[in-house]
Design a protein around this motif. Structure first.
Motif, PDB file in Angstrom:
ATOM      1  N   TRP A   1     -31.741   0.669  38.743  1.00  0.00           N
ATOM      2  CA  TRP A   1     -31.832   0.751  37.288  1.00  0.00           C
ATOM      3  C   TRP A   1     -30.563   0.295  36.581  1.00  0.00           C
ATOM      4  CZ3 TRP A   1     -27.891   3.887  36.044  1.00  0.00           C
ATOM      5  CH2 TRP A   1     -27.500   4.848  36.972  1.00  0.00           C
TER       6      TRP A   1
ATOM      7  N   VAL B   1     -30.081  -0.313  32.464  1.00  0.00           N
ATOM      8  CA  VAL B   1     -29.332   0.657  31.663  1.00  0.00           C
ATOM      9  C   VAL B   1     -28.074   0.042  31.053  1.00  0.00           C
ATOM     10  CG1 VAL B   1     -27.984   2.787  31.807  1.00  0.00           C
ATOM     11  CG2 VAL B   1     -30.229   2.664  32.863  1.00  0.00           C
ATOM     12  N   TRP B   2     -27.343  -0.749  31.810  1.00  0.00           N
ATOM     13  CA  TRP B   2     -26.073  -1.300  31.326  1.00  0.00           C
ATOM     14  C   TRP B   2     -26.232  -2.749  30.864  1.00  0.00           C
ATOM     15  CZ3 TRP B   2     -23.276   2.534  30.126  1.00  0.00           C
ATOM     16  CH2 TRP B   2     -23.238   3.669  30.915  1.00  0.00           C
TER      17      TRP B   2
ATOM     18  N   HIS C   1     -27.696   3.941  23.833  1.00  0.00           N
ATOM     19  CA  HIS C   1     -28.921   3.813  24.623  1.00  0.00           C
ATOM     20  C   HIS C   1     -28.597   3.724  26.105  1.00  0.00           C
ATOM     21  CE1 HIS C   1     -30.733   2.034  20.741  1.00  0.00           C
ATOM     22  NE2 HIS C   1     -30.887   3.341  20.770  1.00  0.00           N
ATOM     23  N   SER C   2     -27.514   3.033  26.435  1.00  0.00           N
ATOM     24  CA  SER C   2     -27.085   2.960  27.834  1.00  0.00           C
ATOM     25  C   SER C   2     -26.702   4.338  28.354  1.00  0.00           C
ATOM     26  CB  SER C   2     -25.901   2.008  27.977  1.00  0.00           C
ATOM     27  OG  SER C   2     -26.290   0.688  27.682  1.00  0.00           O
TER      28      SER C   2
ATOM     29  N   GLY D   1     -29.815   6.335  29.060  1.00  0.00           N
ATOM     30  CA  GLY D   1     -30.430   5.898  30.319  1.00  0.00           C
ATOM     31  C   GLY D   1     -29.675   6.410  31.529  1.00  0.00           C
ATOM     32  N   TRP D   2     -28.335   6.379  31.452  1.00  0.00           N
ATOM     33  CA  TRP D   2     -27.515   6.870  32.566  1.00  0.00           C
ATOM     34  C   TRP D   2     -27.731   8.369  32.742  1.00  0.00           C
ATOM     35  CZ3 TRP D   2     -23.777  10.512  33.332  1.00  0.00           C
ATOM     36  CH2 TRP D   2     -23.074  10.437  34.538  1.00  0.00           C
TER      37      TRP D   2
END
Length: 145
Positions: free
Chosen positions: A47, A51-52, A60-61, A64-65
């Motif tokens: 992912w 994510v990044w 947002h990153s 996700g992390w």
């Protein structure tokens, strides 16, 4: 042994000595190249690129992390810290509040995501991963194909 070393003739060249940092391509020392040399490198999670991604906002990153590492401030996480709260999802009032429930199982969230997908003329929730790639930018869609 010392006599052998002392008797060894060292050639002398008309070249000036210079300092070279082997791990760097430019032979220059940088803290970044030192960090890359010292850190432990493990396999990348599948992912990471999603994510990044450079087109995502940092918040947002981070979301996700935190989702991938189960570090969202959910009731389940608070219970791991020893803080007791009511054990129902605040949105659907049915299951325990956990990251997995909020993203995949919460009926309220599924309605919201379904309406979001319909608003973008997508067919069903199965198209949501494609939507995420499209939000990330055209490059991420091309990289996937």
């Amino acid at each position: 042994m010392f006599k052998v070393i002392k008797s060894t003739d060292i050639p002398c060249y008309d070249v000036e000595d210079s300092v070279c940092w082997g791990p760097s391509k430019s032979s220059d020392f940088t803290t970044a190249s030192a960090w890359e040399e010292l850190r432990l490198k493990g396999p990348k999670a599948p992912w990471v690129q999603l994510v990044w991604h450079k087109n995502l906002q940092p918040r947002h990153s981070m979301f996700g992390w935190r989702l991938a590492h189960e570090k969202l401030p959910t009731e389940e996480e608070y219970q791991r810290w020893g803080v007791s709260l009511a054990s129902k999802c605040m949105l659907c009032k049915k299951q325990c509040d956990s990251a997995l429930h909020l993203i995949l199982n919460c009926e309220f969230n599924n309605v919201v995501w379904g309406n979001f997908a319909l608003g973008l003329a997508l067919v069903g929730i199965s198209q949501l991963p494609l939507l995420i790639f499209e939000i990330g930018g055209k490059e991420s869609v091309d990289a996937r194909m």
